[in-house]
Design a protein around this motif. Structure first.
Motif, PDB file in Angstrom:
ATOM      1  N   PHE A  88      -2.965   0.069 -29.324  1.00 37.71           N
ATOM      2  CA  PHE A  88      -1.954  -0.984 -29.167  1.00 37.71           C
ATOM      3  C   PHE A  88      -1.908  -1.466 -27.715  1.00 37.71           C
ATOM      4  CE2 PHE A  88       2.375  -2.228 -27.968  1.00 37.71           C
ATOM      5  CZ  PHE A  88       2.590  -3.283 -28.847  1.00 37.71           C
ATOM      6  N   THR A  89      -2.027  -0.525 -26.779  1.00 41.56           N
ATOM      7  CA  THR A  89      -2.096  -0.905 -25.366  1.00 41.56           C
ATOM      8  C   THR A  89      -3.305  -1.788 -25.115  1.00 41.56           C
ATOM      9  OG1 THR A  89      -0.967   1.116 -24.648  1.00 41.56           O
ATOM     10  CG2 THR A  89      -2.326  -0.011 -23.018  1.00 41.56           C
ATOM     11  N   GLY A  90      -4.438  -1.431 -25.701  1.00 41.02           N
ATOM     12  CA  GLY A  90      -5.619  -2.261 -25.558  1.00 41.02           C
ATOM     13  C   GLY A  90      -5.414  -3.652 -26.127  1.00 41.02           C
ATOM     14  N   THR A  91      -4.721  -3.742 -27.260  1.00 38.26           N
ATOM     15  CA  THR A  91      -4.431  -5.047 -27.859  1.00 38.26           C
ATOM     16  C   THR A  91      -3.602  -5.901 -26.912  1.00 38.26           C
ATOM     17  OG1 THR A  91      -4.495  -4.068 -30.075  1.00 38.26           O
ATOM     18  CG2 THR A  91      -3.392  -6.194 -29.852  1.00 38.26           C
ATOM     19  N   MET A  92      -2.699  -5.267 -26.209  1.00 39.09           N
ATOM     20  CA  MET A  92      -1.838  -5.997 -25.280  1.00 39.09           C
ATOM     21  C   MET A  92      -2.602  -6.532 -24.070  1.00 39.09           C
ATOM     22  SD  MET A  92       1.328  -6.163 -26.360  1.00 39.09           S
ATOM     23  CE  MET A  92       2.195  -6.533 -24.842  1.00 39.09           C
ATOM     24  N   PHE A  93      -3.578  -5.778 -23.575  1.00 45.81           N
ATOM     25  CA  PHE A  93      -4.104  -6.091 -22.249  1.00 45.81           C
ATOM     26  C   PHE A  93      -5.616  -6.316 -22.132  1.00 45.81           C
ATOM     27  CE2 PHE A  93      -0.352  -3.243 -21.287  1.00 45.81           C
ATOM     28  CZ  PHE A  93       0.494  -4.275 -20.919  1.00 45.81           C
ATOM     29  N   LEU A  94      -6.441  -5.712 -22.984  1.00 47.40           N
ATOM     30  CA  LEU A  94      -7.881  -5.728 -22.721  1.00 47.40           C
ATOM     31  C   LEU A  94      -8.473  -7.133 -22.730  1.00 47.40           C
ATOM     32  CD1 LEU A  94      -9.419  -2.584 -24.474  1.00 47.40           C
ATOM     33  CD2 LEU A  94      -8.642  -2.890 -22.118  1.00 47.40           C
ATOM     34  N   LYS A  95      -8.129  -7.949 -23.713  1.00 46.20           N
ATOM     35  CA  LYS A  95      -8.706  -9.297 -23.793  1.00 46.20           C
ATOM     36  C   LYS A  95      -8.356 -10.109 -22.548  1.00 46.20           C
ATOM     37  CE  LYS A  95      -8.427 -13.625 -26.428  1.00 46.20           C
ATOM     38  NZ  LYS A  95      -7.932 -14.260 -27.679  1.00 46.20           N
ATOM     39  N   ARG A  96      -7.103 -10.070 -22.152  1.00 43.30           N
ATOM     40  CA  ARG A  96      -6.686 -10.868 -21.001  1.00 43.30           C
ATOM     41  C   ARG A  96      -7.282 -10.336 -19.702  1.00 43.30           C
ATOM     42  NH1 ARG A  96      -1.599 -14.165 -21.734  1.00 43.30           N
ATOM     43  NH2 ARG A  96      -1.582 -14.591 -23.976  1.00 43.30           N
ATOM     44  N   PRO A 296     -15.828  -6.860 -29.209  1.00 44.04           N
ATOM     45  CA  PRO A 296     -15.684  -5.468 -29.651  1.00 44.04           C
ATOM     46  C   PRO A 296     -14.250  -4.949 -29.671  1.00 44.04           C
ATOM     47  CG  PRO A 296     -17.310  -5.696 -27.866  1.00 44.04           C
ATOM     48  CD  PRO A 296     -16.540  -6.961 -27.928  1.00 44.04           C
ATOM     49  N   PHE A 297     -13.315  -5.652 -29.029  1.00 45.53           N
ATOM     50  CA  PHE A 297     -11.982  -5.091 -28.853  1.00 45.53           C
ATOM     51  C   PHE A 297     -11.259  -4.885 -30.187  1.00 45.53           C
ATOM     52  CE2 PHE A 297     -11.731  -7.204 -24.374  1.00 45.53           C
ATOM     53  CZ  PHE A 297     -12.644  -6.281 -23.910  1.00 45.53           C
ATOM     54  N   ALA A 298     -11.223  -5.904 -31.021  1.00 46.66           N
ATOM     55  CA  ALA A 298     -10.486  -5.806 -32.285  1.00 46.66           C
ATOM     56  C   ALA A 298     -11.047  -4.731 -33.216  1.00 46.66           C
ATOM     57  CB  ALA A 298     -10.444  -7.169 -32.979  1.00 46.66           C
ATOM     58  N   PRO A 299     -12.373  -4.684 -33.472  1.00 45.03           N
ATOM     59  CA  PRO A 299     -12.868  -3.614 -34.348  1.00 45.03           C
ATOM     60  C   PRO A 299     -12.619  -2.219 -33.781  1.00 45.03           C
ATOM     61  CG  PRO A 299     -14.691  -4.891 -33.423  1.00 45.03           C
ATOM     62  CD  PRO A 299     -13.434  -5.654 -33.148  1.00 45.03           C
ATOM     63  N   GLU A 627      -4.787 -13.082 -32.862  1.00 39.88           N
ATOM     64  CA  GLU A 627      -5.869 -13.358 -31.911  1.00 39.88           C
ATOM     65  C   GLU A 627      -5.666 -12.703 -30.544  1.00 39.88           C
ATOM     66  OE1 GLU A 627      -6.860 -17.513 -31.768  1.00 39.88           O
ATOM     67  OE2 GLU A 627      -6.484 -17.813 -33.916  1.00 39.88           O
ATOM     68  N   MET A 628      -5.005 -11.541 -30.531  1.00 45.17           N
ATOM     69  CA  MET A 628      -4.782 -10.856 -29.263  1.00 45.17           C
ATOM     70  C   MET A 628      -6.022 -10.114 -28.771  1.00 45.17           C
ATOM     71  SD  MET A 628      -0.872  -9.444 -29.708  1.00 45.17           S
ATOM     72  CE  MET A 628      -0.722  -8.969 -27.978  1.00 45.17           C
ATOM     73  N   SER A 629      -7.017  -9.937 -29.653  1.00 41.77           N
ATOM     74  CA  SER A 629      -8.236  -9.230 -29.254  1.00 41.77           C
ATOM     75  C   SER A 629      -9.500  -9.915 -29.738  1.00 41.77           C
ATOM     76  CB  SER A 629      -8.189  -7.786 -29.778  1.00 41.77           C
ATOM     77  OG  SER A 629      -7.144  -7.059 -29.187  1.00 41.77           O
ATOM     78  N   THR A 630      -9.407 -11.186 -30.004  1.00 39.74           N
ATOM     79  CA  THR A 630     -10.575 -11.925 -30.480  1.00 39.74           C
ATOM     80  C   THR A 630     -11.193 -12.742 -29.347  1.00 39.74           C
ATOM     81  OG1 THR A 630      -9.130 -13.726 -31.201  1.00 39.74           O
ATOM     82  CG2 THR A 630      -9.728 -12.061 -32.847  1.00 39.74           C
TER      83      THR A 630
END
Length: 653
Positions: A88-96, A296-299, A627-630
């Motif tokens: 969940f932390t990754g969903t919040m921050f990794l893409k951005r 790769p983030f979402a999967p 689309e938080m990790s796409t």
């Protein structure tokens, strides 16, 4: 030499060969500093999915987690929800973070924060967090590997000797190949970690007599509320099968003992905050920078972590922890006549971390080769996280200290050299602490993930909230780290030198990560209110304008933002927060027996499985649909290749 020891050395040799191979190959491919520190921003999709999953779930998941399920029962098993909260932390921050890193050429989070906030103090604090996270965390993992080999070789390999030898191989391949070598070794380590937990869970379930026998035994246990470490909860239920309430207004561990167990609803929630620090720690910022794009983030977040590891922990780790009670590990259960076997030593009652090796040894006669394979699975799990933090911490030391202040024009070759020296420094520091001061290691190790969680505030600032100022983020982070220390064991040790603190560890059954983020946010908000500056805000808005241009939701989905907030808050409240107490008896009281349990299993277990499924759905909704990790629809163009890379060397130098 026994057959199991021979097989152990055979499998370890094969595993080491694989590690060294990737160390050599990674070294040959690391032509530039960017290649070495962040794999040239070219990690492939499935390499990241497996490697990031292995990094997120360490040897503690393999070795320590089942022991604590045994020690504290299903009230602790809520910790398995870190399969949701870590990604969940990754969903919040990794893409951005990836978008910002790609745009401005950052290699380390220290570079990113210093540039965004226009200040060096936040860079130093990021380096401190990286070191305080990596050294004790790595020391715990390496120490556990030495202990494991001491047990499985029947004392043939000494604990300290084994720890140093096993660590040497990690040092060689990490220092040689950098993050690319770590990533490719982690792919195998992820598979080994998952296979190992599943196999040990099957061994445990088979030893106790199968699914039905395990649930029959837990039903009998539920009818004896005072049997166990924590006795009965305030509601009169066996503490192994129920959460002891929403919160307990105690002065903290060491001052007053919680009634019916430590794991209240608020303790579970704030402990999950701590584990969320794994993907907000500086190391994961570098993992985000290492990818070609966010694909790769979402999967990884939804299927690798939330679904796959969740499935494994909520079933196979639960088998390991709860079955041990009925296999001889718990003297009181055995004396009460509830045990179905006597194959696990009651020494586990004093040292729960030793539980998993006892399951290994159940196969000594039937399949000695399997012990060797499982030992390598455990070793891979222990080294997966440690290797990643060694590599990234070495990069942070090189880029944020050496290159920034001592040699701004350092060539790629020089940066790689100092990166390798940084890795060696981290490993040797961790080994020395593990060798000569295990008490300090335990104290510091407990702080590591809570420190990482304090990085949420500066990450929220750079990814979402331009209103937060440099002073707010810096002072908030500093005060948050101090609050973590003072409300954990390390602070208690310091306080004892001055006559003691008026509160114990984790006051009011709130984890130190919770206290840290509370003070962090308060100080950040107050300081930001007092230090608003139009010029600095204009600088920060360059980043946020870029993010709004590239990461904004399509118009048809913007109306779903309140729903996303509502779903997330509801899941946190009922799944791992105060509302989880409903799960104690909603599907049948803990003492109702199998006939009184709706699904034939304890209500608390059914509640956990239900919210695991809902958690996977929530993660899919956020990561994919929202689309938080796409991959962003608009291509991100790099303004600069790597911040501060002034070397004119050609590739291959």
């Amino acid at each position: 030499m026994s057959p199991k020891v021979v097989w152990l050395f055979v499998f370890v040799g094969l595993y080491w060969s694989y590690c060294i191979f990737w160390g050599i190959k990674g070294a040959r491919m690391a032509r530039t500093a960017s290649d070495y520190f962040i794999a040239g921003r070219r990690l492939s999709l499935w390499v990241f999915v497996l490697a990031a999953t292995a990094t997120s779930f360490s040897g503690w998941t393999f070795m320590g987690h089942p022991g604590l399920v045994y020690r504290d029962g299903f009230q602790y098993a809520y910790a398995s929800f870190y399969t949701i909260t870590i990604p969940f932390t990754g969903t919040m921050f990794l893409k951005r973070q990836w978008m910002i890193g790609k745009r401005f050429g950052y290699v380390t989070p220290g570079e990113m924060f210093a540039d965004y906030f226009q200040g060096e103090a936040i860079r130093f604090l990021t380096v401190i967090v990286a070191l305080l996270y990596s050294i004790p965390y790595l020391g715990v993992q390496l120490g556990a590997s030495g202990f494991l080999f001491n047990v499985l070789t029947d004392g043939l390999v000494g604990e300290q000797f084994g720890m140093w030898i096993l660590s040497l191989v990690v040092l060689v391949y990490v220092a040689s190949g950098g993050l690319r070598a770590v990533a490719y070794v982690d792919t195998a380590q992820c598979i080994l970690l998952a296979l190992g937990i599943v196999i040990v869970g099957i061994i445990a379930l088979n030893a106790v007599g199968g699914w039905g026998a395990l649930n029959d035994a837990m039903a009998a246990l539920g009818k004896q509320p005072t049997l166990g470490k924590w006795k009965a909860t305030p509601d009169g239920y066996n503490a192994y099968l129920a959460v002891p309430g929403v919160i307990q207004w105690t002065a903290g561990l060491g001052k007053e003992t919680p009634v019916g167990g430590l794991w209240t609803g608020i303790m579970i929630l704030t402990y999950m905050f701590a584990l969320m620090g794994i993907q907000s720690a500086p190391a994961f910022s570098m993992w985000s920078f290492a990818n070609t794009n966010p694909a790769p983030f979402a999967p990884q977040q939804v299927w690798g972590s939330a679904f796959m590891i969740g499935l494994i922990l909520f079933f196979f780790t639960a088998f390991q922890g709860m079955a041990a009670h009925f296999l001889g590990a718990h003297p009181a259960v055995t004396e009460a006549g509830l045990a179905v076997g006597n194959v696990i030593s009651d020494a586990v009652n004093k040292n729960p971390d030793s539980l998993v090796p006892y399951y290994f040894n159940l196969m000594a006669d039937a399949a000695p080769w399997l012990i060797g394979f499982l030992a390598v699975c455990a070793l891979a799990a222990m080294q997966s996280t440690g290797a990643a933090y060694m590599s990234t911490a070495g990069g942070i030391l090189t880029r944020d200290l050496y290159k920034r202040y001592l040699n701004p024009t350092a060539t790629h070759t020089t940066q790689k050299l100092f990166g390798r020296m940084g890795v060696a420094f981290i490993v040797i520091s961790a080994l020395l602490v593990a060798t000569f001061s295990k008490d300090a290691l335990v104290l510091l190790g407990g702080l590591a993930v809570a420190f990482g969680f304090q990085m949420w505030v500066p990450l929220v600032a750079i990814c979402y909230v331009p209103w937060i100022t440099r002073q707010g983020a810096t002072w908030g982070l500093a005060v948050g780290l101090i609050a973590v220390i003072m409300t954990d064991s390390f602070g208690q040790t310091i306080g004892s030198m001055f006559g003691g603190l008026p509160f114990g560890r984790w006051p009011w059954t709130i984890h130190s990560a919770g206290w840290g983020i509370l003070f962090n946010v308060i100080v950040c908000v107050v300081a930001s209110m007092m230090t608003q500056n139009e010029h600095q805000l204009a600088h920060r808005m360059k980043f946020h304008s870029f993010l709004r241009e590239h990461a904004t939701l399509p118009a048809n989905k913007k109306s779903l933002v309140p729903l996303a907030w509502g779903v997330t808050i509801a899941w946190f409240f009922f799944g791992i927060g105060p509302g989880c107490v409903i799960g104690n008896s909603i599907f049948g009281a803990p003492d109702a027996g199998r006939d009184g349990w709706t699904f034939g299993i304890p209500s608390i277990w059914a509640w956990q499985i239900l919210f695991w499924i809902l958690g996977v759905a929530m993660m899919w909704f956020l990561a994919y649909y929202m689309e938080m990790s796409t991959v962003p629809s608009k291509e991100v163009e790099a303004l600069i290749e790597d911040v501060g890379d002034t070397s004119l060397e050609k590739p291959g130098v």
